[in-house]
Design a protein around this motif. Sequence first.
Motif, PDB file in Angstrom:
ATOM      1  N   TYR B  12       0.880  -1.165   0.000  1.00  0.00           N
ATOM      2  CA  TYR B  12       0.000   0.000   0.000  1.00  0.00           C
ATOM      3  C   TYR B  12       0.915   1.211   0.000  1.00  0.00           C
ATOM      4  O   TYR B  12       1.835   1.292   0.797  1.00  0.00           O
ATOM      5  N   SER B  13       0.726   2.137  -0.933  1.00  0.00           N
ATOM      6  CA  SER B  13       1.613   3.295  -0.954  1.00  0.00           C
ATOM      7  C   SER B  13       0.815   4.586  -1.120  1.00  0.00           C
ATOM      8  O   SER B  13      -0.304   4.589  -1.641  1.00  0.00           O
ATOM      9  N   ILE B  14       1.415   5.656  -0.644  1.00  0.00           N
ATOM     10  CA  ILE B  14       0.815   6.982  -0.728  1.00  0.00           C
ATOM     11  C   ILE B  14       1.826   7.880  -1.431  1.00  0.00           C
ATOM     12  O   ILE B  14       2.991   7.922  -1.057  1.00  0.00           O
ATOM     13  N   THR B  15       1.404   8.567  -2.499  1.00  0.00           N
ATOM     14  CA  THR B  15       2.322   9.352  -3.322  1.00  0.00           C
ATOM     15  C   THR B  15       1.817  10.775  -3.486  1.00  0.00           C
ATOM     16  O   THR B  15       0.624  10.989  -3.715  1.00  0.00           O
ATOM     17  N   LEU B  16       2.732  11.727  -3.376  1.00  0.00           N
ATOM     18  CA  LEU B  16       2.420  13.122  -3.695  1.00  0.00           C
ATOM     19  C   LEU B  16       2.913  13.351  -5.120  1.00  0.00           C
ATOM     20  O   LEU B  16       4.086  13.154  -5.411  1.00  0.00           O
ATOM     21  N   ALA B  17       2.027  13.716  -6.043  1.00  0.00           N
ATOM     22  CA  ALA B  17       2.394  13.852  -7.458  1.00  0.00           C
ATOM     23  C   ALA B  17       2.137  15.266  -7.957  1.00  0.00           C
ATOM     24  O   ALA B  17       1.233  15.950  -7.475  1.00  0.00           O
ATOM     25  N   GLU B  18       2.942  15.673  -8.926  1.00  0.00           N
ATOM     26  CA  GLU B  18       2.761  16.995  -9.537  1.00  0.00           C
ATOM     27  C   GLU B  18       2.778  16.810 -11.049  1.00  0.00           C
ATOM     28  O   GLU B  18       3.646  16.129 -11.578  1.00  0.00           O
ATOM     29  N   THR B  19       1.817  17.379 -11.759  1.00  0.00           N
ATOM     30  CA  THR B  19       1.803  17.291 -13.227  1.00  0.00           C
ATOM     31  C   THR B  19       1.572  18.680 -13.821  1.00  0.00           C
ATOM     32  O   THR B  19       1.046  19.573 -13.156  1.00  0.00           O
ATOM     33  N   GLN B  20       1.992  18.850 -15.072  1.00  0.00           N
ATOM     34  CA  GLN B  20       1.777  20.106 -15.807  1.00  0.00           C
ATOM     35  C   GLN B  20       0.709  19.851 -16.871  1.00  0.00           C
ATOM     36  O   GLN B  20       0.866  18.942 -17.682  1.00  0.00           O
TER      37      GLN B  20
END
Lengths: 67, 132
Positions: B12-20
């Motif tokens: 189980y993972s938690i990710t902070l993501a940023e996209t343009q």
Amino acid sequence: MNGLDPGPLLFFVFGWFFALNIKGITDRTYRQASRFVPMIGGSVTLRIMGWIWIFVGGTLLALDFLG
Amino acid sequence: MGAGWGGGGIGYSITLAETQTPDGKTQIGILTSKSVHSAGADFGLSATAGKFYSNADDIGQLEGKGLDKGGSAKFGLGLYGNHQTEVGTTNSKGEGVNVIEYGLGAGLGAEIGGGYSDAKSRWQTEIGSDKK
């Protein structure tokens, strides 16, 4: 479970055990692992992992309740 | 951040993501992902921080099913890396969406192999929006 994801809750709860070394779980996990592999750092790295679990898991729980 | 048990195991993972986005806006989101991996740690615990690269131009493209290839070794401190191909997802240019991530972790466990993950967006915001 009423739409509540249990994942962040588990991280939040177990994070306290590692962060505060409750029942010596962090030291015991570190000692046990050290018997099989050379560990980098001290058991403090596992305590830091626990604090990150609390912070991130807690944030997601708060978002669940607020959202 | 993840935890896995078993030969191969469930994670189980938690990710902070940023996209343009194509119109120059930045989207920031938190994704949670459940995964099943074919080979790996008998027992694994970790909290990781790393760099995340993707050709996705909307957080929504990172949701859903993905195929993982990667590995990690964390004996106290350690490194991890992963390449993920999003299944049946294309960006605004019609390209298949991929993710590469690598970084440093604190925890325990070693893994190399492939797997399957299913991600869900939990929260997202947009910076540089035209909204007033």
